[in-house]
Motif scaffolding. Structure first.
Motif, PDB file in Angstrom:
ATOM      1  N   SER A  46       0.828  -1.197   0.000  1.00 55.44           N
ATOM      2  CA  SER A  46       0.000   0.000   0.000  1.00 55.44           C
ATOM      3  C   SER A  46       0.867   1.254   0.000  1.00 55.44           C
ATOM      4  CB  SER A  46      -0.932   0.022   1.214  1.00 55.44           C
ATOM      5  OG  SER A  46      -0.196   0.089   2.429  1.00 55.44           O
ATOM      6  N   ILE A  47       0.267   2.340  -0.445  1.00 54.29           N
ATOM      7  CA  ILE A  47       0.907   3.655  -0.412  1.00 54.29           C
ATOM      8  C   ILE A  47      -0.129   4.676   0.024  1.00 54.29           C
ATOM      9  CG2 ILE A  47       2.558   3.154  -2.264  1.00 54.29           C
ATOM     10  CD1 ILE A  47       0.544   5.015  -3.996  1.00 54.29           C
ATOM     11  N   HIS A  48       0.337   5.800   0.505  1.00 51.86           N
ATOM     12  CA  HIS A  48      -0.580   6.903   0.775  1.00 51.86           C
ATOM     13  C   HIS A  48      -0.955   7.527  -0.562  1.00 51.86           C
ATOM     14  CE1 HIS A  48      -2.199  10.730   2.227  1.00 51.86           C
ATOM     15  NE2 HIS A  48      -2.354  10.108   3.396  1.00 51.86           N
ATOM     16  N   LEU A  49      -2.215   7.869  -0.713  1.00 55.10           N
ATOM     17  CA  LEU A  49      -2.677   8.462  -1.962  1.00 55.10           C
ATOM     18  C   LEU A  49      -1.923   9.749  -2.264  1.00 55.10           C
ATOM     19  CD1 LEU A  49      -6.528   7.928  -1.614  1.00 55.10           C
ATOM     20  CD2 LEU A  49      -5.028   6.874  -3.312  1.00 55.10           C
ATOM     21  N   ASP A  95      -1.751   7.449  -8.677  1.00 54.04           N
ATOM     22  CA  ASP A  95      -1.593   6.666  -7.459  1.00 54.04           C
ATOM     23  C   ASP A  95      -1.130   5.243  -7.771  1.00 54.04           C
ATOM     24  OD1 ASP A  95      -2.702   8.717  -5.554  1.00 54.04           O
ATOM     25  OD2 ASP A  95      -4.448   8.456  -6.836  1.00 54.04           O
ATOM     26  N   VAL A  96      -1.708   4.647  -8.815  1.00 54.43           N
ATOM     27  CA  VAL A  96      -1.280   3.302  -9.222  1.00 54.43           C
ATOM     28  C   VAL A  96       0.168   3.331  -9.698  1.00 54.43           C
ATOM     29  CG1 VAL A  96      -1.634   1.453 -10.905  1.00 54.43           C
ATOM     30  CG2 VAL A  96      -3.598   2.522  -9.786  1.00 54.43           C
ATOM     31  N   SER A  97       0.536   4.361 -10.442  1.00 55.20           N
ATOM     32  CA  SER A  97       1.914   4.489 -10.896  1.00 55.20           C
ATOM     33  C   SER A  97       2.876   4.608  -9.723  1.00 55.20           C
ATOM     34  CB  SER A  97       2.042   5.703 -11.821  1.00 55.20           C
ATOM     35  OG  SER A  97       3.364   5.851 -12.278  1.00 55.20           O
ATOM     36  N   THR A  98       2.486   5.393  -8.723  1.00 54.04           N
ATOM     37  CA  THR A  98       3.322   5.541  -7.536  1.00 54.04           C
ATOM     38  C   THR A  98       3.457   4.211  -6.809  1.00 54.04           C
ATOM     39  OG1 THR A  98       2.660   7.852  -7.266  1.00 54.04           O
ATOM     40  CG2 THR A  98       3.596   6.753  -5.338  1.00 54.04           C
ATOM     41  N   TYR A  99       2.354   3.471  -6.715  1.00 52.95           N
ATOM     42  CA  TYR A  99       2.412   2.149  -6.073  1.00 52.95           C
ATOM     43  C   TYR A  99       3.413   1.243  -6.780  1.00 52.95           C
ATOM     44  CZ  TYR A  99       1.421  -2.655  -5.071  1.00 52.95           C
ATOM     45  OH  TYR A  99       1.588  -3.975  -4.749  1.00 52.95           O
ATOM     46  N   LEU A 100       3.350   1.177  -8.097  1.00 52.52           N
ATOM     47  CA  LEU A 100       4.260   0.311  -8.840  1.00 52.52           C
ATOM     48  C   LEU A 100       5.714   0.724  -8.636  1.00 52.52           C
ATOM     49  CD1 LEU A 100       2.362  -0.185 -12.221  1.00 52.52           C
ATOM     50  CD2 LEU A 100       2.910  -1.959 -10.550  1.00 52.52           C
ATOM     51  N   GLY A 101       5.948   2.014  -8.593  1.00 52.47           N
ATOM     52  CA  GLY A 101       7.313   2.496  -8.416  1.00 52.47           C
ATOM     53  C   GLY A 101       7.855   2.259  -7.024  1.00 52.47           C
ATOM     54  N   VAL A 102       7.014   2.454  -6.016  1.00 55.16           N
ATOM     55  CA  VAL A 102       7.464   2.367  -4.622  1.00 55.16           C
ATOM     56  C   VAL A 102       7.403   0.935  -4.096  1.00 55.16           C
ATOM     57  CG1 VAL A 102       6.969   3.089  -2.249  1.00 55.16           C
ATOM     58  CG2 VAL A 102       6.813   4.748  -4.120  1.00 55.16           C
ATOM     59  N   GLU A 145       6.506  -2.039  -5.786  1.00 51.44           N
ATOM     60  CA  GLU A 145       6.945  -3.123  -6.657  1.00 51.44           C
ATOM     61  C   GLU A 145       8.286  -2.835  -7.335  1.00 51.44           C
ATOM     62  OE1 GLU A 145       5.360  -5.958  -6.879  1.00 51.44           O
ATOM     63  OE2 GLU A 145       3.579  -5.401  -5.726  1.00 51.44           O
ATOM     64  N   GLN A 146       8.799  -1.622  -7.140  1.00 50.63           N
ATOM     65  CA  GLN A 146      10.082  -1.225  -7.740  1.00 50.63           C
ATOM     66  C   GLN A 146      10.053  -1.371  -9.266  1.00 50.63           C
ATOM     67  OE1 GLN A 146      12.829   0.031  -5.702  1.00 50.63           O
ATOM     68  NE2 GLN A 146      10.977   0.207  -4.461  1.00 50.63           N
ATOM     69  N   ILE A 147       8.950  -0.956  -9.874  1.00 46.07           N
ATOM     70  CA  ILE A 147       8.777  -1.050 -11.326  1.00 46.07           C
ATOM     71  C   ILE A 147       8.673   0.353 -11.905  1.00 46.07           C
ATOM     72  CG2 ILE A 147       7.314  -1.867 -13.213  1.00 46.07           C
ATOM     73  CD1 ILE A 147       6.346  -4.103 -11.389  1.00 46.07           C
ATOM     74  N   PRO A 148       9.708   0.842 -12.638  1.00 44.00           N
ATOM     75  CA  PRO A 148       9.564   2.119 -13.346  1.00 44.00           C
ATOM     76  C   PRO A 148       8.439   2.000 -14.370  1.00 44.00           C
ATOM     77  CG  PRO A 148      11.862   1.391 -13.287  1.00 44.00           C
ATOM     78  CD  PRO A 148      11.032   0.234 -12.849  1.00 44.00           C
ATOM     79  N   ASN A 149       7.540   2.989 -14.418  1.00 42.50           N
ATOM     80  CA  ASN A 149       6.331   2.792 -15.208  1.00 42.50           C
ATOM     81  C   ASN A 149       5.662   4.106 -15.565  1.00 42.50           C
ATOM     82  OD1 ASN A 149       3.745   3.384 -13.335  1.00 42.50           O
ATOM     83  ND2 ASN A 149       5.485   2.716 -12.084  1.00 42.50           N
ATOM     84  N   ALA A 150       4.674   3.997 -16.435  1.00 42.79           N
ATOM     85  CA  ALA A 150       3.743   5.081 -16.712  1.00 42.79           C
ATOM     86  C   ALA A 150       2.359   4.464 -16.781  1.00 42.79           C
ATOM     87  CB  ALA A 150       4.079   5.783 -18.025  1.00 42.79           C
ATOM     88  N   VAL A 151       1.358   5.135 -16.187  1.00 44.81           N
ATOM     89  CA  VAL A 151      -0.014   4.623 -16.161  1.00 44.81           C
ATOM     90  C   VAL A 151      -0.963   5.720 -16.611  1.00 44.81           C
ATOM     91  CG1 VAL A 151      -1.876   3.662 -14.739  1.00 44.81           C
ATOM     92  CG2 VAL A 151       0.508   3.040 -14.260  1.00 44.81           C
ATOM     93  N   LEU A 152      -1.841   5.395 -17.558  1.00 48.16           N
ATOM     94  CA  LEU A 152      -2.869   6.323 -18.011  1.00 48.16           C
ATOM     95  C   LEU A 152      -4.219   5.622 -17.913  1.00 48.16           C
ATOM     96  CD1 LEU A 152      -0.230   6.603 -20.150  1.00 48.16           C
ATOM     97  CD2 LEU A 152      -1.576   8.591 -20.826  1.00 48.16           C
ATOM     98  N   LEU A 153      -5.205   6.293 -17.312  1.00 47.77           N
ATOM     99  CA  LEU A 153      -6.544   5.737 -17.142  1.00 47.77           C
ATOM    100  C   LEU A 153      -7.565   6.810 -17.474  1.00 47.77           C
ATOM    101  CD1 LEU A 153      -5.956   4.104 -13.629  1.00 47.77           C
ATOM    102  CD2 LEU A 153      -6.083   2.859 -15.799  1.00 47.77           C
ATOM    103  N   GLY A 154      -8.694   6.418 -18.039  1.00 50.61           N
ATOM    104  CA  GLY A 154      -9.709   7.409 -18.350  1.00 50.61           C
ATOM    105  C   GLY A 154     -11.076   6.808 -18.590  1.00 50.61           C
ATOM    106  N   VAL A 155     -12.101   7.604 -18.275  1.00 49.02           N
ATOM    107  CA  VAL A 155     -13.493   7.249 -18.547  1.00 49.02           C
ATOM    108  C   VAL A 155     -14.163   8.481 -19.116  1.00 49.02           C
ATOM    109  CG1 VAL A 155     -15.719   6.531 -17.585  1.00 49.02           C
ATOM    110  CG2 VAL A 155     -13.589   5.528 -16.695  1.00 49.02           C
ATOM    111  N   TYR A 156     -14.735   8.344 -20.302  1.00 49.71           N
ATOM    112  CA  TYR A 156     -15.438   9.455 -20.938  1.00 49.71           C
ATOM    113  C   TYR A 156     -16.907   9.094 -21.078  1.00 49.71           C
ATOM    114  CZ  TYR A 156     -16.989  12.837 -24.416  1.00 49.71           C
ATOM    115  OH  TYR A 156     -17.688  13.819 -25.092  1.00 49.71           O
ATOM    116  N   GLU A 157     -17.767   9.935 -20.503  1.00 49.31           N
ATOM    117  CA  GLU A 157     -19.202   9.689 -20.540  1.00 49.31           C
ATOM    118  C   GLU A 157     -19.882  10.701 -21.452  1.00 49.31           C
ATOM    119  OE1 GLU A 157     -20.700   8.783 -16.378  1.00 49.31           O
ATOM    120  OE2 GLU A 157     -18.611   9.328 -15.962  1.00 49.31           O
ATOM    121  N   GLU A 158     -20.823  10.207 -22.202  1.00 50.95           N
ATOM    122  CA  GLU A 158     -21.573  11.053 -23.120  1.00 50.95           C
ATOM    123  C   GLU A 158     -23.047  10.757 -22.918  1.00 50.95           C
ATOM    124  OE1 GLU A 158     -21.577  10.910 -27.751  1.00 50.95           O
ATOM    125  OE2 GLU A 158     -19.825  12.093 -27.137  1.00 50.95           O
TER     126      GLU A 158
END
Length: 310
Positions: free
Chosen positions: A148-151, A159-166, A168-181
């Protein structure tokens, strides 16, 4: 839904699916997901507000991506829990290596006005930042492990990217999105890029530049396909995609039998009260399914008890 993979043509848009790939001489690993159908299913099942749809949709998409990256076994599941102290309450998403996804949110009708700064959904405000993001997965030996990590932002992706880096020690980039119409989820998805051993500083610099220029994942999905979005994020890095996609769908493990089994935790007197009341309802918080168990079904539980103890 089956576990089989499905060939993906650029013009074809299945309901929800995952794509895998590598870039920069196998020093970058990518997982992309078009989660439109999964998030729309969750919106309908839980009667979510607009902002709650975005918050839960991002969390479920993240869980599916993490299951692909962190899952070590054929039965692996990854659970993402976000508890930021905001109006949404606890947000939980679960992803499986076979593409099954489910999730729920503590207060599905909670909502906030659009942000004054940019007119977008205030996901961070609904989630809150006074809390933590926790990820539970199975280790190689089958034992569950939670990190776990603090948000950091409440926007989920960061937050997910920070979790992976801290954690799991995984350098990463995370993109997430939801578009509603209108009243529906028009587009939803995510990308997770993981740096592998041997990655060069030049590759990381190019990836960072690509991420900055990329914009919103949902903008790319509205204009084209997940495949095209993955090519855009790895521009100049020689992306190689797997030849097939994995189907994904909102799927819960609840059942009528499991609902009935849950009544075994009550004593015989409590079950008799349920029988006298005409039966008992059991609600699955994961998927919103409601089971009405008849007096006859409940009575049969006590008929089974002597045989179980024999």
């Amino acid at each position: 839904m089956t576990d089989a993979t499905t060939p993906i043509h650029p013009a074809r848009r299945p309901g929800s699916f995952l794509l895998r790939g590598t870039a920069a001489g196998n020093t970058l690993r990518l997982v992309g997901m078009d989660s439109t159908a999964v998030v729309e299913d969750a919106r309908v099942r839980h009667d979510l507000s607009k902002t709650a749809t975005a918050a839960l949709g991002r969390t479920m998409t993240a869980a599916a991506l993490l299951a692909t990256v962190l899952g070590k076994r054929s039965d692996s599941r990854v659970t993402v829990r976000v508890d930021g102290g905001g109006p949404a309450g606890l947000i939980v998403g679960e992803g499986s290596v076979n593409g099954q996804v489910r999730g729920y949110l503590g207060h599905p009708h909670a909502d906030l006005p659009l942000r004054d700064t940019d007119g977008k959904l205030d996901v961070s405000g609904l989630v809150g930042t006074d809390g933590e993001l926790a990820v539970t997965r199975l280790l190689d030996n089958g034992e569950p492990y939670t990190g776990s990590i603090h948000l950091t932002s409440g926007e989920i992706a960061e937050d997910v990217s920070t979790y992976l880096g801290v954690s799991e020690q995984i350098p990463n980039a995370v993109l997430l999105g939801v578009y509603e119409e209108g009243e529906r989820v028009h587009r939803a998805g995510g990308l997770l890029i993981q740096a592998m051993p041997g990655v060069t500083d030049e590759t990381l610099a190019r990836l960072e530049a690509n991420v900055r220029a990329f914009g919103q994942i949902t903008d790319h999905l509205r204009r084209g396909t997940l495949m095209e979005a993955m090519h855009a994020i790895t521009d100049g890095l020689d992306l190689t995609l797997a030849p097939s996609a994995q189907e994904a769908a909102f799927a819960c493990r609840c059942s009528r039998d499991k609902a009935l089994d849950s009544l075994k935790f009550f004593d015989m007197h409590e079950r008799q009260e349920m029988i006298d009341a005409g039966g008992q309802g059991v609600h699955c918080h994961w998927c919103g399914e409601h089971y009405h168990l008849s007096p006859e079904e409940i009575a049969a539980l006590d008929d089974e008890q002597p045989r179980a103890n024999a």
